[in-house]
Scaffold this active site. Structure first.
Site, PDB file in Angstrom:
ATOM      1  N   ASP A 187      39.867   0.134 -11.636  1.00  0.00           N
ATOM      2  CA  ASP A 187      40.369  -0.710 -12.728  1.00  0.00           C
ATOM      3  C   ASP A 187      41.441  -1.661 -12.172  1.00  0.00           C
ATOM      4  O   ASP A 187      41.908  -1.497 -11.041  1.00  0.00           O
ATOM      5  CB  ASP A 187      40.965   0.218 -13.802  1.00  0.00           C
ATOM      6  CG  ASP A 187      41.313  -0.509 -15.093  1.00  0.00           C
ATOM      7  OD1 ASP A 187      40.777  -1.606 -15.336  1.00  0.00           O
ATOM      8  OD2 ASP A 187      42.130   0.040 -15.874  1.00  0.00           O
ATOM      9  N   GLU A 193      41.944  -7.165 -10.375  1.00  0.00           N
ATOM     10  CA  GLU A 193      41.813  -8.642 -10.323  1.00  0.00           C
ATOM     11  C   GLU A 193      42.641  -9.250  -9.191  1.00  0.00           C
ATOM     12  O   GLU A 193      42.182 -10.262  -8.646  1.00  0.00           O
ATOM     13  CB  GLU A 193      42.224  -9.235 -11.674  1.00  0.00           C
ATOM     14  CG  GLU A 193      41.271  -8.907 -12.806  1.00  0.00           C
ATOM     15  CD  GLU A 193      41.314  -7.430 -13.215  1.00  0.00           C
ATOM     16  OE1 GLU A 193      42.395  -6.829 -13.152  1.00  0.00           O
ATOM     17  OE2 GLU A 193      40.251  -6.897 -13.555  1.00  0.00           O
ATOM     18  N   ASP A 249      37.923  -5.179 -21.524  1.00  0.00           N
ATOM     19  CA  ASP A 249      38.523  -4.753 -22.796  1.00  0.00           C
ATOM     20  C   ASP A 249      38.019  -5.584 -23.971  1.00  0.00           C
ATOM     21  O   ASP A 249      38.695  -6.500 -24.442  1.00  0.00           O
ATOM     22  CB  ASP A 249      40.050  -4.825 -22.699  1.00  0.00           C
ATOM     23  CG  ASP A 249      40.585  -3.869 -21.645  1.00  0.00           C
ATOM     24  OD1 ASP A 249      39.807  -3.005 -21.186  1.00  0.00           O
ATOM     25  OD2 ASP A 249      41.765  -3.988 -21.286  1.00  0.00           O
TER      26      ASP A 249
HETATM   27  O1  MIG Z   1      46.223  -1.783 -18.951  1.00  0.00           O
HETATM   28  O2  MIG Z   1      43.506   2.638 -17.891  1.00  0.00           O
HETATM   29  O3  MIG Z   1      39.993  -2.091 -18.855  1.00  0.00           O
HETATM   30  O4  MIG Z   1      39.127   0.421 -19.666  1.00  0.00           O
HETATM   31  O5  MIG Z   1      41.081   2.274 -20.435  1.00  0.00           O
HETATM   32  C1  MIG Z   1      45.047  -1.160 -19.361  1.00  0.00           C
HETATM   33  C2  MIG Z   1      43.689   2.172 -19.185  1.00  0.00           C
HETATM   34  C3  MIG Z   1      44.427  -0.433 -18.209  1.00  0.00           C
HETATM   35  C4  MIG Z   1      42.228  -1.271 -18.652  1.00  0.00           C
HETATM   36  C5  MIG Z   1      40.774  -0.940 -18.640  1.00  0.00           C
HETATM   37  C6  MIG Z   1      40.486   0.102 -19.694  1.00  0.00           C
HETATM   38  C7  MIG Z   1      41.321   1.318 -19.436  1.00  0.00           C
HETATM   39  C8  MIG Z   1      42.798   0.941 -19.430  1.00  0.00           C
HETATM   40  N1  MIG Z   1      43.044  -0.088 -18.425  1.00  0.00           N
END
Ligand code: MIG
Length: 819
Positions: free
Chosen positions: A412, A415, A487
């Site tokens: 996650d 980027e 998201d």
């Molecule tokens: O700032 O890990 O897209 O799927 O549940 C949010 C918490 C961070 C973003 C991801 C989302 C995930 C969430 N993350």
């Protein structure tokens, strides 16, 4: 007084222009000389600017702009194939132009000024540089302008919002964390600078091989051209001719990599939530699936399993014994995929941070200061995934997670996100010793992180297929990970947008794609949730996920009725697994996506491009899915292209091409079996690798003269297939006036599935057959309840003829004689 001043200003402008203080583009000028090279041409134009043209296949050539005084290093990471066989080319020079011809296209190079045009073998122009603009640059920015035809459609560009057709907007490639995005938001998490366009119903694609921030103007604010540009780096693009869209994708994925065959469990239903807060919550979740008999394969652990969001740690109170937990889940047939964030908490008490600092594995400013950015754990360091030692180090940490029992990684925030703010661009990455700034590396960060994760899994567990889910990405990411669309929001608009985004990614070389089913942010109504699950069951990647502070979103969280519909919906996917798995095999061979828009098969049909039907999609070749994406939608307008279409469930047969109004049902989507289809299915399982005996079933719609399907089977988890341990079964039918002949061949037969019968269900058979022959042997009608014997059964109400025969490719054909 006033006048005089104006005059002075005018003069200043006049003087200013020749020394180019103003930011204007310079355009590629006239062609002065050229050189034939092994695979193309080197063109030298005004001011010694050069254009290098290289054919890689008869349908694909590369164009590279080389400017004196500007660096000329080409982007390598996305490209897997570099050794291309020489292409046979014919070359001719004429007064005004040069022509370079392959077996598939003619590339015409106009000399004054230097401009490119591509013609098909019928002499039709399929692509041409804008005559006035063509190629240009302005400082570091490089740009290419191409003429825009009135009826030109654009598809792909990776993870993009808006309509499926990308025409009329300008799109930016810059990986961005955009929680709760909407249909206008751009850019999102991933950058795939590749698109497909159609001229004269022929497809071609362009891949801009440049990771700097880039911009694609698909006729936004003008009707003259479309253009693509990068803020820096080299103008380096690949032109890929079809004319079939499948050919464009096949070439593009040969170049940037075919998606590898995933472990079969990754095609099952997956449950996630931010977060299942403790090991006991996770156990309860797993038990609930099994008790309620709702098939499921994977459980995700979101950030709360960690200790204070420190990557590679576990919260000792809530997840005291992770290895034990994961082993228990494994016993129940579940796989576990924990989230991995790249940000490493800047904390000298934390071993991961200490190791990274000591090893020099983190990103730094050009003056050597360590970069820290804010994410979940607070101020954090960011690993340099382009640096060899850092990769090994991160890999060793990931291997530790695998040893604990993790089955894959959910990468996650790569980027990379610093709370969605701008990541400083002057920060440096190693980039194989080049020390490149984030201007070049930003869009590659998530790609490189996924590469480390994939390579670690392959190395550390050589017998097991890796699995990863990645948020950020670049062209070529399909080699390493599945992706989800970030998201989203629990709204009907997002259900539709998600379908378009999945199709867009599928047309960008990334077939393993899904949305957060049910919506991430916000609460879905039971109806929206059901409709989303129904689309999810036909999504390549099928995961239900939702955010903190939203309602529970497990299949049973909306009452008994919804639970029952969800169960059936998921069951349907598990029954279709032989088909779905074969589609993933096809993707691994040719890049062909799992879900495909209407125009994939019907490029000449203008309605196949119509916005009204842009949410309909093919699930492989044989099923056409028509999602219900509006609340209370009782009547669904659908478009059925040429052919016959059997509505699954109702058994109603439709004839295309025609628009229809279909009555919907709450418990399933309108899904149509295509005339000529052979659709393999299997008995239900509670998880994909559950050992369940039973027949292989083929649903056949023999309304055409011929039909076939090639079924792929292997063990579903190892790399044995690379040594040939798999089976290919070729099923075919031929219909003649009074009979129907079905055959099975095994072009490849080095995998042995458990013993089974073959159950063949022929749909729309008007009357009970006079005779059914297997080779020379006449089959008899099946007694009620008979399982392991050969025979047939005809049901006049459903018009289905069911035939059971041994699953053997013994050369005998099945002959159904009606008169
Ligand atoms: O700032 O890990 O897209 O799927 O549940 C949010 C918490 C961070 C973003 C991801 C989302 C995930 C969430 N993350």
């Amino acid at each position: 007084m006033f006048k005089a001043r104006r005059l002075i200003i005018a003069h200043l402008l006049l003087f200013a222009a020749p020394v180019q203080i103003m930011a204007n583009y310079t355009f590629l000028g006239q062609l002065n000389s050229y050189q034939r090279t092994e695979s193309g041409l080197l063109l030298t134009c005004e001011d010694d600017v050069q254009l290098r043209i290289e054919f890689l296949t008869p349908e694909m050539f590369r164009v590279i702009l080389e400017r004196p005084g500007y660096p000329n290093d080409l982007l390598e990471a996305p490209l897997v194939k570099t050794d291309w066989e020489a292409v046979r080319l014919e070359f001719g020079e004429h007064d005004t132009h040069l022509i370079l011809s392959s077996a598939k296209v003619d590339l015409v190079i106009q000399k004054m000024p230097c401009r490119l045009a591509v013609l098909d073998k019928q002499g039709r122009v399929i692509s041409s540089d804008d005559p006035g603009l063509g190629i240009g640059w302005d400082g570091n920015e490089v740009r290419c302008w191409k003429s825009l035809a009135e009826d030109q459609h654009f598809f792909g560009l990776g993870e993009k919002t808006g309509d499926l057709d990308k025409r009329g907007r300008e799109w930016v490639m810059w990986n961005s964390d955009t929680p709760d995005y909407d249909n206008q938001t751009d850019p999102l998490y991933q950058s795939v600078p590749f698109f497909i366009t159609f001229r004269h119903n022929e497809a071609h694609g362009i891949y801009l091989n440049n990771s700097y921030r880039s911009v694609f103007n698909m006729g936004a604010g003008n009707r003259r051209y479309y253009s693509f540009a990068a803020d820096g780096g080299v103008l380096d693009y690949f032109f890929i001719y079809g004319p079939a869209i499948s050919q464009v994708i096949s070439c593009f994925t040969e170049l940037t990599g075919h998606p590898p065959l995933p472990p079969r469990w990754a095609l099952g239903y997956q449950q996630s939530r931010w977060s299942y807060a403790s090991a006991s919550d996770v156990r309860l979740l797993a038990r609930s699936f099994r008790e309620k008999q709702i098939p499921a394969d994977v459980i995700y652990l979101d950030i709360d399993y960690m200790d204070q969001f420190k990557v590679f740690t576990w919260n000792s109170k809530t997840f005291p014994r992770p290895a034990k937990l994961m082993e228990e889940l494994r016993q129940m047939g579940f796989r576990v995929v924990p989230i991995i964030d790249p940000g490493v908490k800047a904390d000298s008490q934390y071993s991961v941070a200490r190791e990274g600092v000591e090893g020099g594995y983190f990103l730094r400013y050009p003056d050597g200061e360590l970069y820290t950015g804010e994410v979940w754990a607070g101020p954090s360091f960011f690993p340099d995934f382009s640096q060899k030692d850092a990769r090994n180090w991160w890999g060793a940490r990931l291997a530790g997670m695998l040893d604990l029992g993790a089955d894959g990684f959910w990468n996650d925030m790569n980027e990379p996100s610093v709370w969605g703010k701008a990541f400083p661009l002057e920060v440096l990455m190693d980039d194989r010793g080049r020390q490149s700034s984030l201007k070049k590396m930003h869009n590659l960060y998530g790609f490189l992180m996924a590469q480390v994760g994939y390579e670690t899994q392959r190395r550390h567990q050589p017998g097991r297929r890796p699995f990863q889910l990645n948020r950020a990405g670049f062209a070529g990411l399909q080699r390493y990970a599945a992706v989800w669309t970030g998201d989203n929001h629990a709204s009907w608009e997002h259900l539709e947008l998600g379908i378009r985004m999945m199709l867009g990614l599928s047309l960008s070389g990334m077939p393993f794609v899904g949305t957060d089913v049910g919506g991430f942010i916000g609460d879905p109504s039971p109806e929206l949730f059901v409709r989303w699950m129904q689309v999810g069951a036909f999504s390549p990647f099928f995961r239900n996920h939702s955010a903190k502070n939203t309602r529970q979103q497990e299949p049973w969280s909306f009452g008994k009725e919804v639970e029952q519909i969800c169960r059936q919906t998921i069951e349907q996917r598990y029954r279709l697994m032989p088909y779905l798995y074969t589609l993933f095999w096809e993707a691994s061979e040719s890049g062909a996506p799992i879900i495909r828009p209407l125009f994939w098969f019907f490029p000449e049909d203008t309605l196949a491009y119509d916005r009204r039907f842009q949410h309909q999609f093919f699930f492989g070749e044989n099923l056409l899915v028509c999602p219900v994406t509006r609340p209370g939608q009782r009547i669904l307008p659908v478009y059925l292209p040429a052919g016959q279409w059997l509505e699954m469930g109702s058994g109603r047969l439709f004839e295309g091409p025609s628009e229809y109004l279909i009555e919907t049902r709450p418990d399933r989507l309108p899904v149509f079996l295509r005339g000529g289809a052979i659709l393999p299915t299997q008995p239900l399982r509670q998880f994909t690798d559950e050992p369940v005996s039973g027949d292989l079933t083929l649903e056949i719609l023999p309304t055409t003269a011929y039909g076939n399907f090639m079924l792929y089977e292997d063990d579903g988890q190892s790399f044995g297939y690379e040594q040939g341990r798999y089976r290919l079964s070729q099923f075919e039918f031929v219909t003649q006036r009074d009979n129907l002949v079905f055959t099975q061949n095994r072009p490849h037969d080095q995998f042995l599935p458990p013993e089974r019968m073959l159950q063949i269900r022929f749909h729309r058979i008007a009357a009970s057959p006079r005779r059914v022959l297997l080779g020379k042997e006449a089959l008899s009608p099946l007694p009620e309840g008979a399982e392991n014997v050969a025979g047939f059964r005809y049901d006049p109400d459903s018009e289905i003829l069911e035939v059971r025969i041994p699953d053997a490719a013994d050369g005998r054909s099945l002959k159904i004689i009606s008169k």
